[in-house]
Design an enzyme around this catalytic site. Structure first.
Site, PDB file in Angstrom:
ATOM      1  N   THR A 148     -11.022  -6.677  -4.630  1.00  0.00           N
ATOM      2  CA  THR A 148     -12.382  -6.567  -5.182  1.00  0.00           C
ATOM      3  C   THR A 148     -12.829  -5.106  -5.142  1.00  0.00           C
ATOM      4  O   THR A 148     -13.409  -4.588  -6.104  1.00  0.00           O
ATOM      5  CB  THR A 148     -13.347  -7.425  -4.333  1.00  0.00           C
ATOM      6  OG1 THR A 148     -12.860  -8.766  -4.311  1.00  0.00           O
ATOM      7  CG2 THR A 148     -14.753  -7.395  -4.879  1.00  0.00           C
TER       8      THR A 148
ATOM      9  N   ARG B  84     -12.195   2.083  -8.198  1.00  0.00           N
ATOM     10  CA  ARG B  84     -11.331   3.247  -8.482  1.00  0.00           C
ATOM     11  C   ARG B  84     -11.677   3.834  -9.855  1.00  0.00           C
ATOM     12  O   ARG B  84     -12.338   3.181 -10.665  1.00  0.00           O
ATOM     13  CB  ARG B  84      -9.866   2.797  -8.451  1.00  0.00           C
ATOM     14  CG  ARG B  84      -9.434   2.437  -7.037  1.00  0.00           C
ATOM     15  CD  ARG B  84      -7.942   2.362  -6.909  1.00  0.00           C
ATOM     16  NE  ARG B  84      -7.608   2.076  -5.520  1.00  0.00           N
ATOM     17  CZ  ARG B  84      -6.399   2.133  -5.013  1.00  0.00           C
ATOM     18  NH1 ARG B  84      -5.384   2.448  -5.802  1.00  0.00           N
ATOM     19  NH2 ARG B  84      -6.177   1.870  -3.739  1.00  0.00           N
TER      20      ARG B  84
ATOM     21  N   GLU C 110       1.035 -13.090  12.662  1.00  0.00           N
ATOM     22  CA  GLU C 110       1.651 -11.900  13.266  1.00  0.00           C
ATOM     23  C   GLU C 110       1.508 -10.740  12.284  1.00  0.00           C
ATOM     24  O   GLU C 110       1.775 -10.895  11.083  1.00  0.00           O
ATOM     25  CB  GLU C 110       3.144 -12.149  13.542  1.00  0.00           C
ATOM     26  CG  GLU C 110       3.414 -13.236  14.558  1.00  0.00           C
ATOM     27  CD  GLU C 110       2.886 -12.895  15.944  1.00  0.00           C
ATOM     28  OE1 GLU C 110       2.862 -11.693  16.311  1.00  0.00           O
ATOM     29  OE2 GLU C 110       2.481 -13.841  16.651  1.00  0.00           O
TER      30      GLU C 110
ATOM     31  N   ASN D 146     -10.998  -2.482  -5.233  1.00  0.00           N
ATOM     32  CA  ASN D 146     -10.221  -1.613  -6.137  1.00  0.00           C
ATOM     33  C   ASN D 146     -10.900  -1.426  -7.503  1.00  0.00           C
ATOM     34  O   ASN D 146     -10.573  -0.480  -8.234  1.00  0.00           O
ATOM     35  CB  ASN D 146      -8.804  -2.136  -6.336  1.00  0.00           C
ATOM     36  CG  ASN D 146      -7.895  -1.974  -5.130  1.00  0.00           C
ATOM     37  OD1 ASN D 146      -6.986  -2.774  -4.903  1.00  0.00           O
ATOM     38  ND2 ASN D 146      -8.107  -0.942  -4.323  1.00  0.00           N
TER      39      ASN D 146
ATOM     40  N   ASP E 146       0.829  -1.213   0.000  1.00  0.00           N
ATOM     41  CA  ASP E 146       0.000   0.000   0.000  1.00  0.00           C
ATOM     42  C   ASP E 146       0.863   1.262   0.000  1.00  0.00           C
ATOM     43  O   ASP E 146       1.987   1.260   0.504  1.00  0.00           O
ATOM     44  CB  ASP E 146      -0.914  -0.028   1.239  1.00  0.00           C
ATOM     45  CG  ASP E 146      -2.111   0.905   1.094  1.00  0.00           C
ATOM     46  OD1 ASP E 146      -2.332   1.437  -0.012  1.00  0.00           O
ATOM     47  OD2 ASP E 146      -2.824   1.099   2.098  1.00  0.00           O
ATOM     48  N   GLY E 147       0.309   2.343  -0.560  1.00  0.00           N
ATOM     49  CA  GLY E 147       0.960   3.652  -0.498  1.00  0.00           C
ATOM     50  C   GLY E 147       1.556   4.131  -1.816  1.00  0.00           C
ATOM     51  O   GLY E 147       2.253   5.147  -1.836  1.00  0.00           O
ATOM     52  N   ASN E 148       1.248   3.430  -2.906  1.00  0.00           N
ATOM     53  CA  ASN E 148       1.803   3.851  -4.204  1.00  0.00           C
ATOM     54  C   ASN E 148       1.304   5.242  -4.601  1.00  0.00           C
ATOM     55  O   ASN E 148       2.071   6.068  -5.131  1.00  0.00           O
ATOM     56  CB  ASN E 148       1.373   2.881  -5.311  1.00  0.00           C
ATOM     57  CG  ASN E 148       1.936   1.495  -5.116  1.00  0.00           C
ATOM     58  OD1 ASN E 148       2.791   1.286  -4.268  1.00  0.00           O
ATOM     59  ND2 ASN E 148       1.444   0.536  -5.895  1.00  0.00           N
ATOM     60  N   GLY E 149       0.016   5.495  -4.380  1.00  0.00           N
ATOM     61  CA  GLY E 149      -0.583   6.772  -4.770  1.00  0.00           C
ATOM     62  C   GLY E 149       0.050   7.925  -4.006  1.00  0.00           C
ATOM     63  O   GLY E 149       0.412   8.961  -4.594  1.00  0.00           O
ATOM     64  N   ARG E 150       0.186   7.731  -2.679  1.00  0.00           N
ATOM     65  CA  ARG E 150       0.772   8.799  -1.863  1.00  0.00           C
ATOM     66  C   ARG E 150       2.232   9.037  -2.218  1.00  0.00           C
ATOM     67  O   ARG E 150       2.719  10.168  -2.223  1.00  0.00           O
ATOM     68  CB  ARG E 150       0.620   8.446  -0.366  1.00  0.00           C
ATOM     69  CG  ARG E 150      -0.758   8.794   0.181  1.00  0.00           C
ATOM     70  CD  ARG E 150      -1.036   8.081   1.463  1.00  0.00           C
ATOM     71  NE  ARG E 150      -1.366   6.675   1.227  1.00  0.00           N
ATOM     72  CZ  ARG E 150      -1.447   5.767   2.186  1.00  0.00           C
ATOM     73  NH1 ARG E 150      -1.187   6.088   3.438  1.00  0.00           N
ATOM     74  NH2 ARG E 150      -1.781   4.532   1.890  1.00  0.00           N
TER      75      ARG E 150
ATOM     76  N   HIS F 108       2.496   3.173  -8.886  1.00  0.00           N
ATOM     77  CA  HIS F 108       2.281   1.737  -9.171  1.00  0.00           C
ATOM     78  C   HIS F 108       3.464   1.186  -9.975  1.00  0.00           C
ATOM     79  O   HIS F 108       3.964   0.096  -9.697  1.00  0.00           O
ATOM     80  CB  HIS F 108       0.979   1.524  -9.946  1.00  0.00           C
ATOM     81  CG  HIS F 108      -0.252   1.987  -9.226  1.00  0.00           C
ATOM     82  ND1 HIS F 108      -0.482   1.711  -7.898  1.00  0.00           N
ATOM     83  CD2 HIS F 108      -1.333   2.707  -9.640  1.00  0.00           C
ATOM     84  CE1 HIS F 108      -1.654   2.244  -7.533  1.00  0.00           C
ATOM     85  NE2 HIS F 108      -2.181   2.851  -8.567  1.00  0.00           N
TER      86      HIS F 108
HETATM   87  C1  IPE Z   1      -5.547  -2.698  -0.208  1.00  0.00           C
HETATM   88  O1  IPE Z   1      -5.120  -1.388  -0.404  1.00  0.00           O
HETATM   89  C2  IPE Z   1      -5.555  -3.438  -1.507  1.00  0.00           C
HETATM   90  C3  IPE Z   1      -4.252  -3.642  -2.131  1.00  0.00           C
HETATM   91  C4  IPE Z   1      -3.096  -3.322  -1.633  1.00  0.00           C
HETATM   92  C5  IPE Z   1      -4.294  -4.276  -3.414  1.00  0.00           C
HETATM   93  P1  IPE Z   1      -6.172  -0.195  -0.534  1.00  0.00           P
HETATM   94  O2  IPE Z   1      -5.388   1.042  -0.641  1.00  0.00           O
HETATM   95  O3  IPE Z   1      -7.138  -0.490  -1.630  1.00  0.00           O
HETATM   96  O4  IPE Z   1      -6.931  -0.302   0.856  1.00  0.00           O
HETATM   97  P2  IPE Z   1      -7.881   0.720   1.619  1.00  0.00           P
HETATM   98  O5  IPE Z   1      -9.014   1.003   0.701  1.00  0.00           O
HETATM   99  O6  IPE Z   1      -7.081   1.933   1.928  1.00  0.00           O
HETATM  100  O7  IPE Z   1      -8.289  -0.004   2.862  1.00  0.00           O
HETATM  101  C1  IPE Z   2      -1.520   0.253  -3.375  1.00  0.00           C
HETATM  102  O1  IPE Z   2      -1.306   1.624  -3.395  1.00  0.00           O
HETATM  103  C2  IPE Z   2      -1.778  -0.332  -4.736  1.00  0.00           C
HETATM  104  C3  IPE Z   2      -3.159  -0.789  -4.964  1.00  0.00           C
HETATM  105  C4  IPE Z   2      -4.132  -0.773  -4.084  1.00  0.00           C
HETATM  106  C5  IPE Z   2      -3.469  -1.309  -6.280  1.00  0.00           C
HETATM  107  P1  IPE Z   2      -2.508   2.654  -3.414  1.00  0.00           P
HETATM  108  O2  IPE Z   2      -2.883   2.912  -4.823  1.00  0.00           O
HETATM  109  O3  IPE Z   2      -3.615   2.191  -2.544  1.00  0.00           O
HETATM  110  O4  IPE Z   2      -1.815   3.942  -2.793  1.00  0.00           O
HETATM  111  P2  IPE Z   2      -2.439   4.969  -1.749  1.00  0.00           P
HETATM  112  O5  IPE Z   2      -2.965   4.159  -0.603  1.00  0.00           O
HETATM  113  O6  IPE Z   2      -3.533   5.682  -2.467  1.00  0.00           O
HETATM  114  O7  IPE Z   2      -1.313   5.843  -1.371  1.00  0.00           O
HETATM  115 MG    MG Z   3      -4.034   2.428  -0.578  1.00  0.00          MG
END
Ligand code: IPE
Ligand code: IPE
Ligand code: MG
Length: 247
Positions: free
Chosen positions: A66, A71, A207, A68, A20-24, A37
């Site tokens: 599911t 988006r 864990e 996602n 998680d966190g690719n967007g940020r 990504h």
């Molecule tokens: C969880 O991340 C799904 C994946 C990493 C593929 P999200 O970014 O979609 O999760 P939420 O919506 O913040 O809980």
């Molecule tokens: C995780 O990064 C990748 C996927 C869920 C596909 P995000 O796209 O959720 O990145 P944030 O959480 O918006 O930073």
């Molecule tokens: Mg995310």
């Protein structure tokens, strides 16, 4: 942190990661989300290599949930394209390294191009005996459990499954992870402290390790740090600490 600090006798068999966190990460750099990504692919490679080097047998990565699908359609399309590209770019090397590819999730609803790429990559790597890389795609735990219940109910109705036979092991065998042990460790990056519908049945005694590091910054040393943290924990499974140390 490198793997020299790790106890080689206490390596988990199965590690799962919520990447998680690719967007940020992209936003911090003033870039579009997809840039995050794209850079996340390098972190997949880093974790897979790190896991393979210390003898982890299964690495499950939450790549697309599911939820996602909700988006913006441009982001979904870009993620699917990235998946296809990454598979074609990496399959040769994965194969050379003995990696076996598998998927969990409702992959039948992925675009045809993804299904074809995944099918080919699975076929190509199916006889490999190194680490198994399990990509969770269009996956959610509630979807998986609902599928399992539907199947069990159908079999109970037509008489091929007796209701008395239903127990925890049987339920596990109807899940998409039937062939794999439950993960000993779950890692989630980006500072979110939630499970987001991932492996909820399988995580019963896993864990949990949460780190603020964003996925594109998560590299080998971060992976080993998570393993080290895991190794410092006492897994009690409901027993007392004394019972564990006396065993
Ligand atoms: C969880 O991340 C799904 C994946 C990493 C593929 P999200 O970014 O979609 O999760 P939420 O919506 O913040 O809980
Ligand atoms: C995780 O990064 C990748 C996927 C869920 C596909 P995000 O796209 O959720 O990145 P944030 O959480 O918006 O930073
Ligand atoms: Mg995310």
């Amino acid at each position: 942190m490198n793997d020299l600090y790790l106890d080689k006798e206490n390596i988990p068999k199965h590690v799962a990661i919520i990447m998680d966190g690719n967007g940020r990460w992209a936003k911090q750099k003033g870039e579009m989300r997809i840039f995050g990504h794209t850079n996340g692919v390098e972190s997949v490679r880093a974790s897979l290599t790190a896991a393979g080097e210390i003898g982890i047998k299964y690495l499950t990565l939450y790549a697309f949930s599911t939820e996602n699908w909700n988006r913006p359609k441009e982001e979904v399309a870009a993620l699917m394209d990235l998946l296809v590209k990454a598979i074609y770019d990496e399959v040769e090397e994965l194969n050379e390294k003995g990696v076996k590819l598998d998927t969990i999730g409702n992959t039948n609803i992925l675009p045809d191009s993804c299904q074809v790429a995944l099918k080919e990559a699975k076929e190509r790597t199916k006889n490999n005996s190194g680490i198994t890389l399990i990509l969770a795609l269009s996956y959610s735990s509630r979807w998986e459990i609902a599928q399992a219940i539907k199947k069990m109910a159908g079999e109970a109705k037509d008489g091929s499954l007796s209701v008395e036979a239903i127990n925890e092991d049987l339920i596990s065998s109807y899940l998409s992870t039937a062939n794999y042990p439950d993960p000993e460790l779950l890692i989630r990056t980006s500072g979110e402290n939630r499970v987001s519908n991932f492996l909820m049945w399988q995580l019963a005694y896993t864990e949990l390790y949460f780190t603020k590091t964003l996925w594109p910054d998560f590299k080998k040393e971060h992976f080993y740090k998570a393993i080290k943290d895991y190794q410092e924990r006492e897994r009690r499974f409901g027993k007392t600490s004394e019972q564990i140390t006396d065993e």
